[in-house]
Design an enzyme around this catalytic site. Sequence first.
Site, PDB file in Angstrom:
ATOM      1  N   ARG A   1       0.842  -1.396   0.023  1.00  0.00           N
ATOM      2  CA  ARG A   1       0.113   0.083   0.030  1.00  0.00           C
ATOM      3  C   ARG A   1       0.812   1.267   0.000  1.00  0.00           C
ATOM      4  O   ARG A   1       0.718   2.117  -0.681  1.00  0.00           O
ATOM      5  CB  ARG A   1      -0.938  -0.199   1.102  1.00  0.00           C
ATOM      6  CG  ARG A   1      -2.120   1.150   1.326  1.00  0.00           C
ATOM      7  CD  ARG A   1      -2.914   0.891   2.099  1.00  0.00           C
ATOM      8  NE  ARG A   1      -2.615   1.410   3.714  1.00  0.00           N
ATOM      9  CZ  ARG A   1      -3.152   0.881   4.583  1.00  0.00           C
ATOM     10  NH1 ARG A   1      -4.571   0.496   4.821  1.00  0.00           N
ATOM     11  NH2 ARG A   1      -2.751   1.160   5.892  1.00  0.00           N
TER      12      ARG A   1
ATOM     13  N   LYS B   1      -2.423   6.914   1.135  1.00  0.00           N
ATOM     14  CA  LYS B   1      -2.241   7.255   2.361  1.00  0.00           C
ATOM     15  C   LYS B   1      -1.148   8.550   2.504  1.00  0.00           C
ATOM     16  O   LYS B   1       0.134   8.280   2.697  1.00  0.00           O
ATOM     17  CB  LYS B   1      -1.917   6.073   3.266  1.00  0.00           C
ATOM     18  CG  LYS B   1      -2.255   6.134   4.839  1.00  0.00           C
ATOM     19  CD  LYS B   1      -2.061   4.802   5.279  1.00  0.00           C
ATOM     20  CE  LYS B   1      -2.107   4.995   6.714  1.00  0.00           C
ATOM     21  NZ  LYS B   1      -3.282   5.570   7.472  1.00  0.00           N
TER      22      LYS B   1
END
Length: 285
Positions: A52, A151
């Site tokens: 991620r 993120k």
Amino acid sequence: MSRQVYINGKLLPQAEATVSVFDHGLLYGDGVFEGLRSYGGKVFRLEEHVRRLYESALAICLEIPLSPAEMCQAINETVASNKIVDGYIRALVTRGAGTLGLDPNRCSNPQVIIIADAIALYPDELYERGLEIITASTIRNHPAALSPRIKSLNYLNNILAKIEGLQAGCIEALMLNHKGEIAECTGDNIFLVRDGVLMTPPMDAGILGGVTRDAVVEVAQLAGIEVLKVSLTRHDVFVADECFLTGTAAEVIPVVKLDDRKIGTGKPGPITVDLKERFHRLTRE
Ligand code: PMP
């Protein structure tokens, strides 16, 4: 306690682990991060978090000067050198020092930082009683403006909603998306239970793809619980039997009230409690 912080290939005492005031991570929130957890000295779902992180970096055209395997190794080394058994890890990559202008091409030295520390857990009482949360009036970032899947170091969208929650006496707040659907909370994903079926908003509701969310879906399916990734609204929360949040720090935490309205019986439900325990076992396996 002073920590050994990983910064650009070195482990330094935390006071010496510093970045430039010209770093675009500081000036513009231009960078990406991950929050991870170690259990018994082992980092939970390390590869998933690192994947991620690299996807977030790719999405903002930020080249991380390490391979994903080297990043995993650096994270493990930082955990080990701080003798962290059960702890929290923050890995971040900034764009690096540039000029005062926006141009990311003027930044040549991305900073890779890994901090491993003790975990500040929510009090046990909150897991037993369940959280009361509110709906924030701050909506989640429009995916076409700044995708919640990234993120990034710019968490102001979430912080503004968190402030609303705190002002109402709640440690978490529900964020809707631009369509008025449920997206996620400020630092956690959300699940509902109705008639024994588990439901959570799909990725295209504009959410961060939580590592804990994925793990809970797997655990639930293994337990024979049907899981639906469907668009949900506040109405679905009000008519749900159970509600809970998932996140690296929170794990699985029950929610018993939204906007001062009871969800189900107003107590943590049986499926929530069961999944919380199953997730607990998975992480401590
Ligand atoms: N949504 C947001 C906005 C978050 O910041 C987090 C925490 N990283 C989550 C969901 C939960 O993700 P994870 O389970 O990977 O910690």
